[in-house]
Design an enzyme around this catalytic site. Structure first.
Site, PDB file in Angstrom:
ATOM      1  N   MET A 129       0.813  -1.212   0.000  1.00  0.00           N
ATOM      2  CA  MET A 129       0.000   0.000   0.000  1.00  0.00           C
ATOM      3  C   MET A 129       0.846   1.262   0.000  1.00  0.00           C
ATOM      4  SD  MET A 129      -3.447  -0.452   2.254  1.00  0.00           S
ATOM      5  CE  MET A 129      -2.595  -0.614   3.815  1.00  0.00           C
ATOM      6  N   ASP A 167      11.688   3.518   4.042  1.00  0.00           N
ATOM      7  CA  ASP A 167      11.526   2.082   4.278  1.00  0.00           C
ATOM      8  C   ASP A 167      12.881   1.541   4.716  1.00  0.00           C
ATOM      9  OD1 ASP A 167      10.887  -0.864   3.778  1.00  0.00           O
ATOM     10  OD2 ASP A 167       9.075   0.059   2.984  1.00  0.00           O
ATOM     11  N   ASN A 187       2.379   4.845   7.306  1.00  0.00           N
ATOM     12  CA  ASN A 187       1.902   3.604   6.694  1.00  0.00           C
ATOM     13  C   ASN A 187       2.631   2.355   7.189  1.00  0.00           C
ATOM     14  OD1 ASN A 187       0.612   2.026   4.289  1.00  0.00           O
ATOM     15  ND2 ASN A 187       2.821   1.722   4.025  1.00  0.00           N
ATOM     16  N   TYR A 208      -1.323  -6.662  17.159  1.00  0.00           N
ATOM     17  CA  TYR A 208      -1.815  -5.928  16.000  1.00  0.00           C
ATOM     18  C   TYR A 208      -3.076  -5.142  16.368  1.00  0.00           C
ATOM     19  CZ  TYR A 208      -3.040  -4.887  11.161  1.00  0.00           C
ATOM     20  OH  TYR A 208      -3.343  -4.234   9.995  1.00  0.00           O
ATOM     21  N   LYS A 225      -3.314  -1.036  16.678  1.00  0.00           N
ATOM     22  CA  LYS A 225      -4.165  -0.340  15.714  1.00  0.00           C
ATOM     23  C   LYS A 225      -5.278   0.441  16.422  1.00  0.00           C
ATOM     24  CE  LYS A 225      -1.927  -1.398  12.008  1.00  0.00           C
ATOM     25  NZ  LYS A 225      -1.193  -0.358  11.264  1.00  0.00           N
TER      26      LYS A 225
END
Length: 244
Positions: free
Chosen positions: A18, A37, A87, A150, A154
């Site tokens: 993404m 990255d 991201n 996770y 989130k």
């Protein structure tokens, strides 16, 4: 149509998936984009493909020093930052019993601490232009249960987004979170995952998984001035899963 003309953006985790989709679309829409990255080879290749309005910087998103360097180098190359897309992220599917403390803290640092560091690091740059948009990529598991580590990180991204939105509003900086469902990636499009995803898709109201570009279109809207009155909000793109 150049919806991000003269905007300067940082996109983390942009070497693939993404993040790469977001970076590519941002350049198409007129932005100057810094891709970050740990995957230096893929990140540089994409930046080279995107041309003079893209630049790659290798970054560990859990490092405050790396964040300071990214913002500094972005300003040197393109000017003050208008857009940040947090991201970068990881996931594990272990149970609580199977998860070690080191594994848990790795998820927390990459998925949660990096978002805090990103927002903290760009705010002084965004103040210079009095116009900023921070898009934090959460997940549908920031709204409903999923795997340990996770899910909790989130959910944290969702909360940090709201806190930052209230903190930064006085500077003209907006902060929103995006909550994708299942996205088609190489990881789920081959091998043993194919049949499992096909079966899971039957339970999605729209009866299919999303393409990366469908999430990118939402991120683009939030990054652009078209969403100028949206801040502190969750934007869900999950095919209807959390509406059930």
């Amino acid at each position: 149509m150049e919806r991000l003309l003269n905007k300067v953006a940082i996109v983390t985790g942009a070497a693939g998936g993404m993040g790469a989709s977001h970076a590519r679309k941002f350049v198409e829409e007129g932005a100057k984009v810094v891709l970050t990255d740990l995957n230096e080879e893929a990140g540089k290749a994409l930046a080279n493909e995107l041309g003079e309005n893209a630049m790659f910087i290798k970054q560990n998103v859990t490092s405050e020093a790396d964040w300071e360097n990214v913002v500094s180098e972005t300003e040197k190359a393109f000017g003050p930052v208008n857009i940040l897309v947090n991201n970068a992220g990881i996931s594990r599917n272990n149970s609580i019993e199977q998860t070690t403390l080191d594994q848990y803290l790795q998820i927390v640092n990459i998925n949660q601490v990096s978002v805090f560091l990103g927002m903290k690091s760009v705010v002084s740059s965004m103040k210079k232009v009095e116009n900023g948009s921070i898009v934090n990529i959460s997940s549908m598991n920031g709204l409903v249960a999923g795997a340990i580590g996770y899910t909790d990180t989130k959910f944290a991204v969702r909360g940090m987004t709201k806190a930052a939105a209230m903190d930064f509003a006085r500077y003209g900086i907006r902060v929103n979170s995006v909550h994708p469902g299942v996205i088609e990636t190489p990881m789920i499009s081959s091998g043993d995952a194919v049949e499992a995803i096909k079966e899971f898709s039957k339970h999605i109201p729209l009866k299919r998984v999303a393409q990366s570009e469908e999430i990118t279109n939402l991120v683009l809207f939030l990054a652009s001035d078209e969403s100028s009155y949206s801040t502190g909000s969750e934007f869900v793109a999950d095919g209807g899963l959390t509406a059930q």
